[in-house]
Each structure stands twice: as structure tokens, then as C-alpha cells.
Scaffold this active site. Structure first.
Site, PDB file in Angstrom:
ATOM      1  CG  ASP A 232      -1.078  -0.087   4.103  1.00  0.00           C
ATOM      2  OD1 ASP A 232      -1.854  -0.715   3.347  1.00  0.00           O
ATOM      3  OD2 ASP A 232      -1.440   0.294   5.237  1.00  0.00           O
TER       4      ASP A 232
HETATM    5  C1  BGC Z   1      -4.685  -1.124   5.064  1.00  0.00           C
HETATM    6  C2  BGC Z   1      -3.978  -2.461   5.181  1.00  0.00           C
HETATM    7  C3  BGC Z   1      -4.598  -3.450   4.235  1.00  0.00           C
HETATM    8  C4  BGC Z   1      -4.536  -2.877   2.840  1.00  0.00           C
HETATM    9  C5  BGC Z   1      -5.121  -3.814   1.800  1.00  0.00           C
HETATM   10  C6  BGC Z   1      -4.793  -0.629   3.630  1.00  0.00           C
HETATM   11  O1  BGC Z   1      -5.616   0.490   3.519  1.00  0.00           O
HETATM   12  O2  BGC Z   1      -4.002  -0.159   5.837  1.00  0.00           O
HETATM   13  O3  BGC Z   1      -4.033  -2.924   6.506  1.00  0.00           O
HETATM   14  O4  BGC Z   1      -3.951  -4.681   4.329  1.00  0.00           O
HETATM   15  O5  BGC Z   1      -5.277  -1.660   2.791  1.00  0.00           O
HETATM   16  O6  BGC Z   1      -6.491  -3.944   1.975  1.00  0.00           O
END
Ligand code: BGC
Length: 812
Positions: A232
Site C-alpha cells: 500500500d
Molecule cells: C490506500 C489504497 C490506495 C492507495 C493509492 C492508500 O492510501 O490505502 O487503497 O490504493 O492509497 O491511492
């Protein structure tokens, strides 16, 4: 070793290979055009594309993205229990992705809704892993049928937003497998996902992104995963360890930080070059296949992106699909005296700010910039058969109750036969990075519903919210219709249901408890310090309420129709259950029969009901159909901690067919031979778990279930690199406490205004090491250690480290 891309790996230097394992920027992988390695582009998200133009990337939905269809969010789609629809949406998402040059769609999200308060519940499918897994697999299949990759997330056990980047989920292996991993297992095995996103949190003390048990033993060895794992955004902790243990790509780009970590680990013998090659080969394979897939789809599906990139897909067709999905996701919760559907020309008063400015999606990285102005009730009611006599705002969003607005609403209601009140959760109630503090609706909205229900006998409440709310007013109103978060075409979908053009068929993907205090994790959620102990074990949602017989407002799987259905003739053998469903009303409608299974056992504790299958049956008036629900590998299994694998306990299983988790219509028994005679537990040692009475499990009993010493999650008093910025509250340095104060007051101000400040929320919950990850390496780890020294009161020592880290950064 049989690497697929050996030719490329041979050409790349060690430095280049190490660099490939971190992103180039917020959304893309590194490219080496000289070696014919092009960048792979990723983009959020689950209910619509969030493709940001180059140079304006952020992972929180702050900067605007290219217009894309805003479909209803995952929670809404899960209410349809319609896997074919899930696949269709997946295909539409893929079409848009292909036109925008996106190779990987970062979704679907399928974390288990452990508590109604999790701020991202609107983005997740269900409290049940089987339903969540089936829906996720459908999205994955749809997306990947266009040759690009889906990325189920967030793997794993990531069910709270509070300190989401700096918490440790503590749970026993059986609970993890049966509840928190089964959905991912289905998405990977049935959907054949080509990528997966590891979550921010630790799982039993090890960061998900470097957790060998999750990434290697389970994902690859057991489930046969063949794609790549991406962290993530900002989740990677020790990147070299991640690569060693099964993670591939660190996102977003960290400059050269990740590369240096990998090179150092190789130099020190912690990571071997062969291990790096293997990971890179797996990553290159998806880069390669998704590039080919995208190009082929562009031609085959005529998704020409020549003029403006986003114009390649059919905006109208996708808008219509978004409407169809919203219609199917709407759940009719109450319909006294069959007040719905409303007759033609019914004189309606419309009350509620949401009728004017709809709530149709949540905030955060999933935020979509819709292709069309999102529909509102006020804009679309003119096209319906209703006669709107008046509109009153009723309440102000994110504000205290307003007597004048309430009085106006009561006044306009007098002119109407029916009052339609549009209410639910304000924007701040559903945002990434922030759990709700309670399960109530905003007071201003509750007040207007009460006042209208006191003054008018035909009040219908229409809800917009992606997660359960308390409804103390439920008995006072005639009908309740829940639209969840219906996407850009949600308003016309709702009017179609209210007027009977569409017969509602949605069934709740989660339980609506009466009070928040009734929820099983009430005592444990969210974590108090670092550890979040999942003491309620398997008893999440309906698994708990049905086992202990606790009354709920609306059970899991519940939803009414404008017609009625009767069930009969159940028959089952070891392979399947058959029964008949008949439409006994006067309209065509869809019923969603649900299969729940249970075995009473002295050695394996189980909820009285667990979902193991479902169907969707459309029936004309008077029509009946035999429904067959086949059993599968999940129907009878339990995770046996003795053999560390799935086993089936021999015995006579109760096969239950329900309209929902509380209304079981048909029952029969099936005797299964099993792989083991008995399980590993006893009622004497785990009395709470055998009774389902898990709201106050003692340390002693929980430890027995956990199977080893419980980790001490209390905070030691010294700030470390893995503590979150919110812990600067305890810093010894005045400067750091000031930083905390400023962040906190900015956050509080945003919350009071009702507008989630995602940047601040992210920083507030981010571990201090995250500064290095999120600044593309501008702040290196030495500087991060310096900052923690400062926080712990060693100002000069800390400052020295910051300065020398800075200088080193410039030189290298
Ligand atoms: C989120 C993800 C997301 C990623 C990219 C993170 O903060 O938890 O779900 O895909 O950002 O935007």
C-alpha cells in the site's frame, strides 16, 4: 531456475534490478526503454478509475483525476449479491482503464467489516468473507478479461483506519483463515488476480508487506498466486525484507531509498541476487502481459484513445450500467401498508439537503471525478411519475440541528400526501483514514425525521450511507429505503424503485444492529494502543447476533420486495442442496435465497449460521423454480490449528436456507464423513467461544485461543520510527508536541467543518519512518532516526543526525 524474462534480467545491472522494485513516481513502475521495459501504470480504484494526469499524482484523492464513471461503491454492489453484475462492472472499469492507459486497477477492496465504524466500510463488500470473496472474484474476472490486472486489497486483516499505518492486528490462525483471508483466497483462486496489495498494518507482529506467512506460505504456496505484490502507498517498512519474503513493488517511488536497502541487504547476505531475480521476473511478467493485454484490448474493443484519452469508452453506456447497479443495490428495509411503490402523480414533499446535493461516494483514494454531473433527486424527479409539491432543506450538513429548517420542513409536508426524507451520513462519516466515533446519524437529520414523523403519517426515509447507522426513528416512519452510496446515476435509480419501475431486490451485505453497543467488537475496536486484538474471533456480524440470539434492527441478507416469495421442498446430499422458490405476489421480482451451514460440535466452536452459498432467482407472478446451490470446498471445512490445514469434521451438518440470516425457511441435515473425527478445542477451556458470548473474553481465555503468549501492545514511552505522528502528543520535545498540536487542531477543524482533510489525516496516522517513504527519499532514514531522537528529548544528538543525514543524502 526457469525464469521467464532471463534475457532482460541478464542485461540489467544489479543496481537497475534493485531500482525496479520501487515505483518511478506515485503511479508508475520504473522503465528501462533500452531493455524494452516500459512503465506499468496503476490507478485507483474500486468503483471507478482515478487516473491522475502525470505530475499531479497523489494517493488520497486530493488532486483531480480524469473523468471516469462513478459506479456505486463496493458496499452497494455487495447488496446485489449479483456476481454477474460484479463482472460486468469489472469489464466497464477495465474499458475505462484501457482508454486511460492503466495497466493495474487498484481494487477491489475486500477487508471484512469487523465494526460498523470503520471509515472505509463503504469501499468494502461485506461482514461475510464468502459474499465478499465471490463479489471480489467477479470484479477481478471482469477487469482481467481485458488483459490488464486487478489488485485485491488490503491484504490483510486491515479493518480499522485509526493509526492504520502503525497498528498490529493480533488474532489466532483459525480466525484469520476463516474470516479475514477466505475472501482473498476466493479472489485469488477463482479470480486469478494478477496482483495484490499488502496492507499498512502488522499481522501478529510482522508488517503485512514483509510477512512471509501471508505472502509466501499462504498466498503463493497454498493459493498458487502468480502475480506481484505491491505495498500500500507508503506501507513498506524494510523493503529488502519485503522482497525476500514475497513482496515485489514498493509504492509510491522512494527515490533511491528502496534501491539502497536492497543493495545493502545483498551485500550483507540477507537477500540473495537469485531471490531478487525471482521477484523481478514475476513483476516483469505482469508488466509484460498487461502491456500486451492493454494493446490487444484497445484494438479488439475499439477503445481508441487518440483525441482525449478518456473519450474512448461509452460514457452513456457506462452511466446506464451505473444506474442498473444502483437499482439492484437499493435495499427496501420497511414498507408498512405497502405504501411503496408510490402511485403515479402522488403529491410528494421532498425534504433533505441530500436530495439537492447527493451523497454518492466516499472520500479518499477511491474518489472518482464523474463523467457527468452526479444526479440529484431534485434534478431528476421531473422525469418521474411523481408530483413534487415542495422541497425543504430540512437540515444543514455538518451542523447542529436547525429549528427553523425543521419547522419549514414540517410546514411544507402539510401540502403533500407523502413526505420523502433524504438523509444518512455526512461526508465526514465516510472517509479513508478516519473511523466514525459512533454509529448515530447526524443529530440535525435525526431531529427532522422525528419532527416529520410526529406531524405526518406517511413519512418515507431514503438513506444514503455506505455503512450501518442506528435508526431510533425506524418504528415511527412508514417506509425506509436504503440507497447506500449509489454512484453518479443513483438518484434516478432511487426514483425508479420508489415509483415501482424497478422492483427492489437488494439484500444487506451487513447487519444493522440496534445500538452500537450491541456489536461484538464493541469492547475491542478500535485498538487502544498498538495492538488490535480480535478477541471476538469468528463472531463478526450475523455470526454473533444469530448465535447469541441478539435482536438486531435489520439482519444480514435482509431486504424486502414489492412481491412475496414462498419456499418449499428442500433436498440435500453431500454435493448440493435443492429447493423450490415461488413468486406468490403479483409482480415480477428477484429473491436471493441464502445457504447457511452449521455443525454442533463439542470440539470445534462455531456460529450457528455461516453463509456458504447463495443464488439470485427472478420469478414472474405465480412462477416457481427449483434452485440448486452446489456445495464447494468451503461448505464444511474448518481451519485446524493442529494440522495447520483445512479439515472437515465428520458429522451431521444442518443445512439452512434463509431469506436472510434471521429468517430460515427450510432446513435439512446432511451427514459428511470428514477428514477428522473431532476438533482441537473444548468447551471447558474456551467457554465464551463455545457460547458465542465473546464481548468480554478474559486475557486467560483469549490466550488459550491465540495459542501463544499475547504480545504486549502497550507503548514503552520512547517514540520510535514505527510510531505514528499522533504519538508526538507524548514527545519530550516541545517542538514535536507543537507539531502534534498543530496537526490535531487542523484535523479537529476539518472534522468540525465536516470536510475530511485527507492530507492531515494521512500524516497524523503515518509512522515517522513514512516521511522517508513519502518524500521520495528526500528525507532519508538517518534523518528519520534524528527526528525520533529529537522527539525523545535529545535535541542536539537528533539534530546532528538530521544534518549529517541531509549532507549524506546530497553527496550520494
Ligand atoms: C490506500 C489504497 C490506495 C492507495 C493509492 C492508500 O492510501 O490505502 O487503497 O490504493 O492509497 O491511492
Amino acid at each position: 531456475m526457469g525464469l521467464k524474462h532471463e534475457d532482460k534480467l541478464k542485461k540489467l545491472t544489479l543496481e537497475e534490478k534493485a531500482l525496479m522494485m520501487s515505483g518511478k513516481n506515485t503511479w508508475q513502475t520504473q522503465d528501462f526503454l533500452f531493455y524494452e521495459i516500459t512503465a506499468m501504470r496503476m490507478s485507483d480504484g474500486p468503483h471507478g478509475l482515478r487516473r491522475q494526469p502525470d505530475g499531479a499524482g497523489d494517493h488520497l484523492g486530493i488532486n483531480e483525476s480524469m473523468p471516469a464513471t462513478c459506479f456505486p461503491t463496493a458496499a452497494t454492489i455487495a447488496n446485489t449479491w449479483d456476481v454477474e453484475l460484479g463482472e460486468e462492472i469489472g469489464q466497464a472499469l477495465a474499458e475505462e482503464a484501457v482508454t486511460m492507459g492503466v495497466h493495474v486497477i487498484l481494487g477491489p477492496g475486500l477487508n471484512i467489516k469487523r465494526s460498523p465504524l470503520c471509515g472505509r466500510n463503504f469501499e468494502y463488500f461485506s461482514e461475510d468473507p464468502y459474499l465478499a470473496g465471490k463479489m471480489a472474484a467477479a470484479y477481478v474476472k471482469g477487469i482481467q478479461s481485458y488483459g490488464i490486472a486487478a489488485c485485491p486489497k488490503h491484504f490483510a486483516v486491515n479493518s480499522q483506519e485509526l493509526r492504520r499505518m502503525a497498528m498490529n492486528s493480533v488474532l489466532d490462525e483459525r480466525t484469520m483463515r476463516e474470516l479475514y483471508l477466505t475472501g482473498f483466497e476466493i479472489a485469488v483462486k477463482e479470480g486469478k488476480a494478477k496482483s495484490i496489495m499488502s496492507s499498512y498494518n502488522e499481522v501478529n507482529g510482522v508488517y503485512a508487506n514483509e510477512n512471509k506467512h501471508l505472502l509466501q506460505d499462504i498466498l503463493v504456496d497454498e493459493w498458487g498466486f502468480e502475480g506481484f505484490v505491491v505495498s500500500d502507498w507508503g506501507a513498506s517498512n524494510d523493503h529488502a525484507l519485503g522482497v525476500k519474503n514475497g513482496s515485489h513493488l514498493e509504492m509510491p517511488g522512494t527515490g533511491k531509498t528502496g534501491q539502497k536497502e536492497i543493495l545493502k541487504a545483498i551485500e550483507e547476505g540477507v537477500l540473495t541476487e537469485e531471490e531478487l531475480d525471482l521477484r523481478l521476473d514475476e513483476l516483469l511478467d505482469v508488466i509484460h502481459t498487461t502491456h500486451m493485454g492493454l494493446e490487444v484490448s484497445r484494438i479488439e474493443h475499439r477503445l481508441d484513445s487518440s483525441a482525449m484519452e478518456w473519450q474512448g469508452f461509452s460514457v452513456e453506456a457506462h452511466h446506464a450500467l451505473a444506474r442498473k447497479a444502483a437499482e439492484e443495490g437499493i435495499v427496501l428495509l420497511k414498507n408498512d401498508d405497502n405504501i411503496l411503490p408510490l402511485q403515479e402523480k402522488t403529491k410528494v414533499a421532498i425534504v433533505g439537503d441530500f436530495a439537492k446535493t447527493p451523497r454518492y461516494q466516499g472520500a479518499g483514494s477511491s474518489l472518482v471525478n464523474p463523467t457527468k454531473e452526479p444526479e440529484s433527486i431534485l434534478n431528476t424527479i421531473g422525469d418521474s411519475s411523481l408530483h413534487m409539491v415542495s422541497f425543504a432543506q430540512g437540515y444543514e450538513r455538518n451542523a447542529k440541528k436547525n429549528q427553523k429548517l425543521i419547522a419549514d420542513a414540517v410546514n411544507v409536508a402539510k401540502e403533500a400526501d407523502v413526505v420523502l426524507v433524504f438523509a444518512g451520513l455526512d461526508e465526514i462519516g465516510e472517509a479513508e483514514g478516519l473511523d466514525r466515533a459512533h454509529m448515530r446519524m447526524p443529530e440535525a437529520q435525526e431531529a427532522v425525521i422525528h419532527a416529520l414523523a410526529d406531524a405526518h403519517e406517511n413519512v418515507i426515509v431514503v438513506l444514503s450511507a455506505g455503512s450501518p447507522i442506528e435508526m431510533p426513528w425506524a418504528d415511527k416512519v412508514k417506509a425506509i429505503v436504503h440507497g447506500y452510496l449509489g454512484g453518479q446515476a443513483g438518484a434516478s435509480a432511487m426514483l425508479n424503485v420508489l415509483t415501482g419501475k424497478v422492483n427492489p431486490s437488494g439484500r444487506l451485505n451487513e447487519t444493522y444492529p440496534i445500538h452500537y453497543e450491541d456489536t461484538p467488537a464493541y469492547e475491542y475496536y478500535p485498538s487502544k494502543e498498538r495492538n488490535s486484538e480480535y478477541r471476538e474471533s469468528l463472531y463478526v456480524g450475523y455470526r454473533y447476533y444469530t448465535t447469541v440470539g441478539k435482536e438486531v434492527r435489520f439482519p444480514f441478507g435482509y431486504g424486502l420486495s414489492y412481491t412475496t416469495f414462498a419456499y418449499s421442498d428442500i433436498k440435500a446430499n453431500e454435493h448440493e442442496v435443492r429447493f423450490t422458490v415461488k413468486n406468490t405476489g403479483d409482480r415480477t421480482g428477484v429473491e436471493v435465497p441464502q445457504l447457511y451451514v452449521c455443525l454442533e460440535s463439542d470440539t470445534v466452536f462455531r456460529p450457528v449460521r455461516e453463509l456458504k452459498g447463495f443464488a439470485r432467482v427472478e420469478l414472474a407472478p405465480g412462477e416457481e423454480k427449483e434452485v440448486v446451490i452446489p456445495f464447494d470446498d468451503k461448505t464444511f471445512r474448518f481451519f485446524d490449528v493442529r494440522t495447520n490445514t483445512w479439515e472437515i469434521e465428520g458429522g451431521t451438518y444442518r443445512i439452512q436456507i434463509g431469506r436472510n440470516a434471521n429468517e430460515i425457511e427450510l432446513k435439512t441435515d446432511v451427514t459428511i464423513t470428514g477428514t477428522v473425527k473431532e476438533g482441537p478445542y473444548s468447551e471447558a477451556s474456551l467457554p465464551s467461544y463455545f457460547a458465542g458470548d465473546i464481548t468480554n473474553v478474559s486475557d486467560e481465555e483469549y490466550q488459550k485461543l491465540y495459542g501463544k503468549e499475547l504480545p504486549d501492545g502497550s507503548w514503552g514511552g520512547e517514540i520510535g520510527i514505527n510510531d505514528a505522528f499522533c504519538q508526538f502528543y507524548y514527545a519530550k520535545s516541545i517542538l514535536c508536541r507543537l507539531v502534534h498540536k498543530v496537526l490535531k487542531s487542523m484535523l479537529d477543524r476539518a472534522i468540525a467543518k465536516g470536510e475530511p482533510n485527507l492530507d492531515i489525516l494521512f500524516i497524523y496516522n503515518m509512522p515517522i519512518r513514512g516521511i522517508s517513504r513519502m518524500t521520495g527519499g528526500m528525507v532519508n532514514m538517518q534523518m528519520v532516526y534524528g527526528i525520533t531522537e529529537i522527539a525523545n528529548g535529545h535535541f542536539f544528538k537528533g539534530l546532528g543526525k538530521v544534518i549529517s543525514g541531509f549532507v549524506k543524502g546530497i553527496i550520494s
